[in-house]
Design an enzyme around this catalytic site. Structure first.
Site, short mmCIF file in Angstrom:
data_model
loop_
_atom_site.label_atom_id
_atom_site.label_comp_id
_atom_site.label_asym_id
_atom_site.label_seq_id
_atom_site.Cartn_x
_atom_site.Cartn_y
_atom_site.Cartn_z
N CYS A 1 0.83 -1.21 0.00
CA CYS A 1 0.00 0.00 0.00
C CYS A 1 0.87 1.26 0.00
CB CYS A 1 -0.91 -0.05 1.23
SG CYS A 1 -1.73 1.49 1.63
N CYS B 1 0.11 3.80 2.74
CA CYS B 1 0.56 3.25 4.02
C CYS B 1 2.05 3.54 4.22
CB CYS B 1 0.33 1.74 4.08
SG CYS B 1 -1.39 1.25 3.96
#
Length: 109
Positions: free
Chosen positions: A29, A32
């Site tokens: 991600c 993230c």
């Protein structure tokens, strides 16, 4: 920053003596990864007032599923064993401080 698992969640998060910010994330991600340095900074700056932990949603699916985590990064503040605040998406440092500020433990001398 500590990693938590489905197995350690109760002890590390729900039974913590200070508020806990849980970062639900995954290695693939991009947002993230973008928020990780901000969390590292806050982890150092707010030590003793807020515990910050990470939970990999690919490796741990029980807790994120029970909490209804559908998108990552999802950030959830737990206080006294209960989820009290949540946000989805990458936040700036200022946004993160505003998000966690009301839930911080009192500073220790």
């Amino acid at each position: 920053m500590q990693a938590v698992t489905d197995a350690s969640f109760k002890t590390d998060v729900l039974e913590s003596g200070v508020p806990v910010l849980v970062d639900f994330w995954a290695p693939w991600c991009g947002p993230c990864r973008a928020v990780a340095p901000v969390l590292d900074q806050l982890d150092a700056e707010l030590a003793g007032r807020l515990k910050i932990v990470k939970m990999n949603v690919d490796e741990n699916q029980q807790i994120p599923g029970a909490l209804g985590v559908r998108s990552i990064p999802t950030l959830v503040v737990f206080k006294d064993g209960k989820a009290v605040e949540g946000a989805v998406g990458a936040l700036s440092k200022a946004q993160m401080l505003e998000f966690v500020g009301p839930h911080l433990a009192a500073p220790t001398a």
